[in-house]
Design a protein around this motif. Structure first.
Motif, PDB file in Angstrom:
ATOM      1  N   CYS A   1     -13.523 -11.339  19.399  1.00 40.04           N
ATOM      2  CA  CYS A   1     -13.318 -12.220  18.253  1.00 40.04           C
ATOM      3  C   CYS A   1     -12.409 -13.344  18.736  1.00 40.04           C
ATOM      4  O   CYS A   1     -11.306 -13.081  19.232  1.00 40.04           O
ATOM      5  CB  CYS A   1     -12.665 -11.468  17.099  1.00 40.04           C
ATOM      6  SG  CYS A   1     -12.277 -12.524  15.682  1.00 40.04           S
ATOM      7  N   VAL A   2     -12.893 -14.577  18.644  1.00 42.84           N
ATOM      8  CA  VAL A   2     -12.134 -15.733  19.123  1.00 42.84           C
ATOM      9  C   VAL A   2     -11.695 -16.591  17.937  1.00 42.84           C
ATOM     10  O   VAL A   2     -12.337 -16.583  16.886  1.00 42.84           O
ATOM     11  CB  VAL A   2     -12.963 -16.578  20.117  1.00 42.84           C
ATOM     12  CG1 VAL A   2     -13.343 -15.735  21.336  1.00 42.84           C
ATOM     13  CG2 VAL A   2     -14.219 -17.149  19.465  1.00 42.84           C
ATOM     14  N   THR A   3     -10.618 -17.331  18.120  1.00 42.66           N
ATOM     15  CA  THR A   3     -10.060 -18.084  16.998  1.00 42.66           C
ATOM     16  C   THR A   3     -10.647 -19.483  16.852  1.00 42.66           C
ATOM     17  O   THR A   3     -10.390 -20.157  15.855  1.00 42.66           O
ATOM     18  CB  THR A   3      -8.528 -18.184  17.117  1.00 42.66           C
ATOM     19  OG1 THR A   3      -8.196 -18.808  18.366  1.00 42.66           O
ATOM     20  CG2 THR A   3      -7.886 -16.802  17.066  1.00 42.66           C
ATOM     21  N   ASP A   4     -11.401 -19.926  17.833  1.00 38.73           N
ATOM     22  CA  ASP A   4     -12.059 -21.232  17.758  1.00 38.73           C
ATOM     23  C   ASP A   4     -13.426 -21.116  18.429  1.00 38.73           C
ATOM     24  O   ASP A   4     -13.564 -21.308  19.638  1.00 38.73           O
ATOM     25  CB  ASP A   4     -11.210 -22.307  18.441  1.00 38.73           C
ATOM     26  CG  ASP A   4     -11.739 -23.724  18.205  1.00 38.73           C
ATOM     27  OD1 ASP A   4     -12.970 -23.888  18.067  1.00 38.73           O
ATOM     28  OD2 ASP A   4     -10.925 -24.673  18.186  1.00 38.73           O
ATOM     29  N   TYR A   5     -14.426 -20.787  17.631  1.00 43.49           N
ATOM     30  CA  TYR A   5     -15.756 -20.502  18.179  1.00 43.49           C
ATOM     31  C   TYR A   5     -16.325 -21.702  18.935  1.00 43.49           C
ATOM     32  O   TYR A   5     -16.838 -21.557  20.052  1.00 43.49           O
ATOM     33  CB  TYR A   5     -16.702 -20.080  17.048  1.00 43.49           C
ATOM     34  CG  TYR A   5     -18.136 -19.948  17.513  1.00 43.49           C
ATOM     35  CD1 TYR A   5     -18.596 -18.756  18.058  1.00 43.49           C
ATOM     36  CD2 TYR A   5     -19.023 -21.031  17.438  1.00 43.49           C
ATOM     37  CE1 TYR A   5     -19.903 -18.640  18.520  1.00 43.49           C
ATOM     38  CE2 TYR A   5     -20.328 -20.920  17.893  1.00 43.49           C
ATOM     39  CZ  TYR A   5     -20.758 -19.723  18.434  1.00 43.49           C
ATOM     40  OH  TYR A   5     -22.051 -19.613  18.892  1.00 43.49           O
ATOM     41  N   LYS A   6     -16.257 -22.870  18.351  1.00 42.18           N
ATOM     42  CA  LYS A   6     -16.869 -24.049  18.968  1.00 42.18           C
ATOM     43  C   LYS A   6     -16.266 -24.360  20.324  1.00 42.18           C
ATOM     44  O   LYS A   6     -16.982 -24.627  21.302  1.00 42.18           O
ATOM     45  CB  LYS A   6     -16.745 -25.262  18.037  1.00 42.18           C
ATOM     46  CG  LYS A   6     -17.651 -25.211  16.827  1.00 42.18           C
ATOM     47  CD  LYS A   6     -17.522 -26.485  15.995  1.00 42.18           C
ATOM     48  CE  LYS A   6     -18.455 -26.456  14.789  1.00 42.18           C
ATOM     49  NZ  LYS A   6     -18.318 -27.700  13.970  1.00 42.18           N
ATOM     50  N   ASN A   7     -14.953 -24.341  20.412  1.00 41.02           N
ATOM     51  CA  ASN A   7     -14.304 -24.648  21.681  1.00 41.02           C
ATOM     52  C   ASN A   7     -14.560 -23.564  22.725  1.00 41.02           C
ATOM     53  O   ASN A   7     -14.720 -23.862  23.915  1.00 41.02           O
ATOM     54  CB  ASN A   7     -12.800 -24.849  21.486  1.00 41.02           C
ATOM     55  CG  ASN A   7     -12.472 -26.235  20.957  1.00 41.02           C
ATOM     56  OD1 ASN A   7     -13.263 -27.166  21.084  1.00 41.02           O
ATOM     57  ND2 ASN A   7     -11.305 -26.379  20.347  1.00 41.02           N
TER      58      ASN A   7
END
Length: 319
Positions: free
Chosen positions: A169-175
């Motif tokens: 789970c990442v906090t900034d999907y796009k980046n």
């Protein structure tokens, strides 16, 4: 050579191993043995485990003051790729690896959530430790097993072949998506979008190895408010071995997270377990393969996306 090599991407050959830190290494070790891993090197505060395949190790468990994910290790195609990796965020210089298999290593830190990501080159492979027969099955109108040939099994853990994939789970999907697909030969097999915004929120990535057949995904991630590892997944030989492992872990009173069932994306039969530190580890069999002829599949997030049969998805899996 794949097209991505011309763009100076770092070319990965395969996922190799994963690191976890445990407050209670003794209990973690007990679980990992019952999960089907084999210790190959032990120190006072660190244990390396292998599967029966050719990787020198597939998991490293260490003792620490907190339960913590320590990143995954990936084999790169050449020393040039390691050299390219030294320019990544927080990257170490190229150095000798002291882990089983040796070789050279670079560790960098994910620019979105600051977790370690390990790259290795020149490891010494190990011999295959175990082989299993490909069973002949009798179907209603096609009988493949001769008369008086039986199917007999021995109870015990499900021996691990290899580390197949991991997820975050990442906090900034796009980046995160931009970083991994622009710097490495990661390519999406699946994109999942939110029904309201139509924006992508989850990706299942495979390694672009041209026409070579590769696993449907070796890395997946989805967006969320807090970074964490979701699970690491290990391949076992077949469904009988998987179910023998399921029965063994059940009888040992470990906590099943979800399974047994069959996924839709990737098609693999899954069985997820909590280790004593509450990390999720998976046994899987029969996953899909892809190559450069495989189209990217984009679907809307929905409850029936995750599995076609098996228990209902528990809240603990979605956390």
């Amino acid at each position: 050579m794949s097209p991505s090599a011309a763009k100076q991407k770092i070319i990965l050959k395969r996922i190799s191993h994963v690191y976890y830190q445990h407050k209670d290494l003794v209990q973690a070790d007990k679980f990992l043995l019952d999960f089907g891993l084999s210790p190959t090197q032990r120190t006072e505060d660190k244990i390396y485990y292998r599967g029966y395949g050719t990787e020198p190790f597939v998991l490293c468990a260490s003792k620490g003051t907190e339960d913590k994910f320590g990143g995954t290790g990936w084999v790169v195609e050449s020393m040039k790729d390691l050299e390219l990796a030294t320019s990544l965020p927080g990257a170490t210089p190229i150095h000798d690896s002291d882990a089983p298999g040796g070789g050279k290593k670079v560790t960098f830190y994910d620019p979105v959530d600051n977790f370690p990501f390990h790259l290795v080159y020149g490891q010494t492979a190990v011999d295959i430790a175990e082989t299993f027969p490909e069973l002949a099955y009798n179907f209603p109108t096609s009988k493949n097993r001769p008369v008086n040939k039986t199917q007999r099994f021995k109870k015990g853990p499900a021996p691990i072949h290899k580390l197949g994939h991991f997820g975050l789970c990442v906090t900034d999907y796009k980046n995160a998506f931009e970083f991994y697909t622009s710097n490495f030969n990661f390519k999406p097999s699946e994109l999942v979008y939110a029904p309201d915004t139509k924006e992508d929120i989850t990706t299942f990535l495979h390694l672009d190895r041209g026409s070579e057949w590769v696993d449907h995904h070796c890395f997946f991630f989805f967006g969320g408010p807090k970074f964490h590892v979701h699970h690491s997944s290990f391949e076992v030989f077949d469904f009988d071995i998987q179910m023998l492992g399921h029965t063994w872990l059940t009888e040992k009173k470990y906590e099943n997270c979800w399974g047994v069932g069959r996924h839709v994306m990737g098609s693999q039969i899954f069985d997820y377990w909590f280790d004593p530190s509450r990390f999720i580890l998976e046994h899987y069999v029969d996953g899909d393969l892809v190559n450069d002829e495989t189209p990217i599949n984009r679907t809307m997030a929905a409850p029936d996306n995750l599995h076609v049969w098996g228990p209902d998805v528990p809240e603990t899996f979605l956390a």
